[in-house]
Write a protein that holds these residues in place. Sequence first.
Motif, PDB file in Angstrom:
ATOM      1  N   UNK A  54      -5.602 -11.277   6.784  1.00 48.60           N
ATOM      2  CA  UNK A  54      -4.597 -11.340   7.848  1.00 48.60           C
ATOM      3  C   UNK A  54      -3.529 -10.252   7.622  1.00 48.60           C
ATOM      4  N   UNK A  55      -3.262  -9.482   8.679  1.00 50.93           N
ATOM      5  CA  UNK A  55      -2.176  -8.494   8.585  1.00 50.93           C
ATOM      6  C   UNK A  55      -1.173  -8.772   9.706  1.00 50.93           C
ATOM      7  N   UNK A  56      -0.947  -7.790  10.595  1.00 50.25           N
ATOM      8  CA  UNK A  56       0.032  -7.972  11.681  1.00 50.25           C
ATOM      9  C   UNK A  56      -0.280  -6.936  12.745  1.00 50.25           C
ATOM     10  N   UNK A  57       0.600  -6.839  13.740  1.00 50.16           N
ATOM     11  CA  UNK A  57       0.317  -5.873  14.805  1.00 50.16           C
ATOM     12  C   UNK A  57       1.241  -4.654  14.714  1.00 50.16           C
ATOM     13  N   UNK A  58       1.870  -4.474  13.559  1.00 43.14           N
ATOM     14  CA  UNK A  58       2.834  -3.369  13.446  1.00 43.14           C
ATOM     15  C   UNK A  58       2.174  -2.017  13.148  1.00 43.14           C
ATOM     16  N   UNK A  59       0.918  -2.081  12.759  1.00 45.52           N
ATOM     17  CA  UNK A  59       0.129  -0.861  12.549  1.00 45.52           C
ATOM     18  C   UNK A  59       0.803   0.170  11.649  1.00 45.52           C
ATOM     19  N   UNK A  60       1.363  -0.308  10.540  1.00 45.09           N
ATOM     20  CA  UNK A  60       1.917   0.642   9.561  1.00 45.09           C
ATOM     21  C   UNK A  60       1.800   0.050   8.155  1.00 45.09           C
ATOM     22  N   UNK A  61       1.372   0.896   7.209  1.00 46.85           N
ATOM     23  CA  UNK A  61       1.233   0.431   5.831  1.00 46.85           C
ATOM     24  C   UNK A  61       2.582   0.635   5.139  1.00 46.85           C
ATOM     25  N   UNK A  62       3.439  -0.360   5.302  1.00 50.13           N
ATOM     26  CA  UNK A  62       4.807  -0.288   4.743  1.00 50.13           C
ATOM     27  C   UNK A  62       5.088  -1.562   3.970  1.00 50.13           C
ATOM     28  N   UNK A  63       5.811  -1.396   2.873  1.00 54.32           N
ATOM     29  CA  UNK A  63       6.086  -2.520   1.972  1.00 54.32           C
ATOM     30  C   UNK A  63       7.390  -3.189   2.360  1.00 54.32           C
ATOM     31  N   UNK A  64       7.312  -4.275   3.130  1.00 52.31           N
ATOM     32  CA  UNK A  64       8.543  -4.995   3.485  1.00 52.31           C
ATOM     33  C   UNK A  64       8.213  -6.440   3.836  1.00 52.31           C
ATOM     34  N   UNK A  65       9.265  -7.265   3.862  1.00 56.55           N
ATOM     35  CA  UNK A  65       9.062  -8.708   4.036  1.00 56.55           C
ATOM     36  C   UNK A  65       8.620  -9.107   5.438  1.00 56.55           C
ATOM     37  N   UNK A  66       8.810  -8.202   6.418  1.00 57.55           N
ATOM     38  CA  UNK A  66       8.338  -8.532   7.776  1.00 57.55           C
ATOM     39  C   UNK A  66       6.817  -8.403   7.871  1.00 57.55           C
ATOM     40  N   UNK A  67       6.219  -7.782   6.869  1.00 57.80           N
ATOM     41  CA  UNK A  67       4.756  -7.591   6.897  1.00 57.80           C
ATOM     42  C   UNK A  67       4.138  -8.195   5.621  1.00 57.80           C
ATOM     43  N   UNK A  68       4.202  -9.522   5.488  1.00 56.19           N
ATOM     44  CA  UNK A  68       3.769 -10.129   4.220  1.00 56.19           C
ATOM     45  C   UNK A  68       2.295  -9.882   3.878  1.00 56.19           C
ATOM     46  N   UNK A  69       1.439  -9.822   4.900  1.00 55.80           N
ATOM     47  CA  UNK A  69       0.016  -9.586   4.640  1.00 55.80           C
ATOM     48  C   UNK A  69      -0.208  -8.190   4.088  1.00 55.80           C
ATOM     49  N   UNK A  70       0.411  -7.213   4.735  1.00 57.26           N
ATOM     50  CA  UNK A  70       0.279  -5.813   4.299  1.00 57.26           C
ATOM     51  C   UNK A  70       0.922  -5.643   2.919  1.00 57.26           C
ATOM     52  N   UNK A  71       2.054  -6.289   2.745  1.00 56.31           N
ATOM     53  CA  UNK A  71       2.767  -6.205   1.453  1.00 56.31           C
ATOM     54  C   UNK A  71       1.852  -6.677   0.312  1.00 56.31           C
ATOM     55  N   UNK A  72       1.176  -7.800   0.561  1.00 52.53           N
ATOM     56  CA  UNK A  72       0.265  -8.346  -0.455  1.00 52.53           C
ATOM     57  C   UNK A  72      -0.874  -7.368  -0.750  1.00 52.53           C
ATOM     58  N   UNK A  73      -1.411  -6.763   0.303  1.00 56.85           N
ATOM     59  CA  UNK A  73      -2.510  -5.807   0.106  1.00 56.85           C
ATOM     60  C   UNK A  73      -2.018  -4.570  -0.644  1.00 56.85           C
ATOM     61  N   UNK A  74      -0.792  -4.156  -0.349  1.00 59.51           N
ATOM     62  CA  UNK A  74      -0.229  -3.005  -1.081  1.00 59.51           C
ATOM     63  C   UNK A  74      -0.085  -3.367  -2.562  1.00 59.51           C
ATOM     64  N   UNK A  75       0.409  -4.581  -2.824  1.00 61.71           N
ATOM     65  CA  UNK A  75       0.533  -5.031  -4.212  1.00 61.71           C
ATOM     66  C   UNK A  75      -0.814  -4.949  -4.933  1.00 61.71           C
ATOM     67  N   UNK A  76      -1.822  -5.490  -4.281  1.00 59.91           N
ATOM     68  CA  UNK A  76      -3.152  -5.527  -4.903  1.00 59.91           C
ATOM     69  C   UNK A  76      -3.658  -4.101  -5.156  1.00 59.91           C
ATOM     70  N   UNK A  77      -3.545  -3.282  -4.135  1.00 60.28           N
ATOM     71  CA  UNK A  77      -4.048  -1.900  -4.252  1.00 60.28           C
ATOM     72  C   UNK A  77      -3.260  -1.129  -5.311  1.00 60.28           C
ATOM     73  N   UNK A  78      -1.955  -1.327  -5.306  1.00 54.86           N
ATOM     74  CA  UNK A  78      -1.103  -0.605  -6.249  1.00 54.86           C
ATOM     75  C   UNK A  78      -1.501  -0.940  -7.695  1.00 54.86           C
ATOM     76  N   UNK A  79      -1.746  -2.203  -7.993  1.00 57.58           N
ATOM     77  CA  UNK A  79      -2.131  -2.563  -9.359  1.00 57.58           C
ATOM     78  C   UNK A  79      -3.545  -2.065  -9.666  1.00 57.58           C
ATOM     79  N   UNK A  80      -4.461  -2.268  -8.724  1.00 56.72           N
ATOM     80  CA  UNK A  80      -5.861  -1.930  -9.014  1.00 56.72           C
ATOM     81  C   UNK A  80      -6.113  -0.423  -9.064  1.00 56.72           C
ATOM     82  N   UNK A  81      -5.274   0.356  -8.400  1.00 60.41           N
ATOM     83  CA  UNK A  81      -5.510   1.809  -8.400  1.00 60.41           C
ATOM     84  C   UNK A  81      -4.467   2.536  -9.239  1.00 60.41           C
ATOM     85  N   UNK A  82      -3.584   1.772  -9.897  1.00 56.56           N
ATOM     86  CA  UNK A  82      -2.532   2.389 -10.726  1.00 56.56           C
ATOM     87  C   UNK A  82      -1.660   3.360  -9.962  1.00 56.56           C
TER      88      UNK A  82
END
Length: 338
Positions: A230-258
């Motif tokens: 689940x993401x949102x309709x904002x269509x931007x990969x940005x780390x902020x609380x209005x986009x909790x789904x994207x934020x979580x994916x960024x967290x995961x990607x950031x750790x897994x890809x260093x």
Amino acid sequence: MVKRMIDGKKSLFSGMQATGNLTLGNYLGALRNFVKLSDEYECFFCVVDEHSITVRQDPAELRKRARNLLTLYIAAGLDPKKNTIYYQSHVSAHAELAWILNCFTYMGELQRMTQFKDKSAKHADNINAGLFTYPVLMAADILLFQADVVPVGSDQMQHLELTRDIAGRFNSIYGDVFTIPEPYLGKAGARIMSLQDPSKKMSKSDENPNASIYLMDDKDTIMRKFKRAVTDSMAQVKYNDEQPGVKNLIDIYSVCSNKSVAEVEAEFDGKGYGEFKEAVGESVASILVPLQSEFNRLSSEKAFIDEIIKENAEKASYYANKTLRKVQKKIGYPERIR
Ligand code: TYM
């Protein structure tokens, strides 16, 4: 200052439950940090099978999962010759110290624990005393090994705080018996959220299998689950609380890809969620697929694993009993006659 139990090196303790299917949250919030810290500290990594029975378990299943978790610790990169990897139930000092610490813990403190509230709501037909005193056993785990540091995900912070309070209370009566442990939370990954409802923690007990990445999911499943995240309709990969789904994916990607959050944002600037989710899936699979093959290889090495179980239970008992004997003496149990 409490004397270091193991001269020279600081001590680290952590544990995981062998119940349910372990998730990416367990890996990124805990296991990965175990590996990262394991050279620096004298480490004790426990399969906390005694905690598991606070909820009804099928005996054969519990035994199998406990062994799988112990094997997984090693598959993830923890050297069983350098680190003490063992079952909680093989070291009786855990239960013995837990009893003593029960007598230094207040009902009100335990009543405030959110995990107790959550679990008793979930298992309303079995709100047993063990579920209530669960955090005291956890305090005993940590304090037995005079742990300086305890790597955990953020959901365990309340238990860690309680452990510190119990240790401080005991020390204020009997002198410096316990090291006061510090939690270790990774910069990212301390709270991985559900892929289906990013307001909830990713949890092995989630009924929706698409909400969690299980450590044993194959690559196709991993890719499919991220695609459906689940993401949102904002269509931007940005780390902020209005986009909790994207934020979580960024967290995961950031750790897994260093990569840092800023690097991830820059990499996907102007790109769509489809492409982003695929990259997240690839980065996770690149960690889990090798972990799975190492796990499968080790699982067939029965004699090797058996030897580790035996040796490490003895080593853990040795250190745990040192603390336990000291505690027993302090509180006035009669001396043993040798
Ligand atoms: P358990 O078995 O529920 O989880 C094991 C570890 O995984 C972390 N974790 C997560 N981290 C990030 N995101 C998530 N979604 C996520 N889900 C789980 C947990 O925080 C934990 O670090 N009570 C403990 C086990 C325990 C223990 C201990 C831990 C018993 N004694 C002593 C440390 C020290 C538990 O049930 O964790």
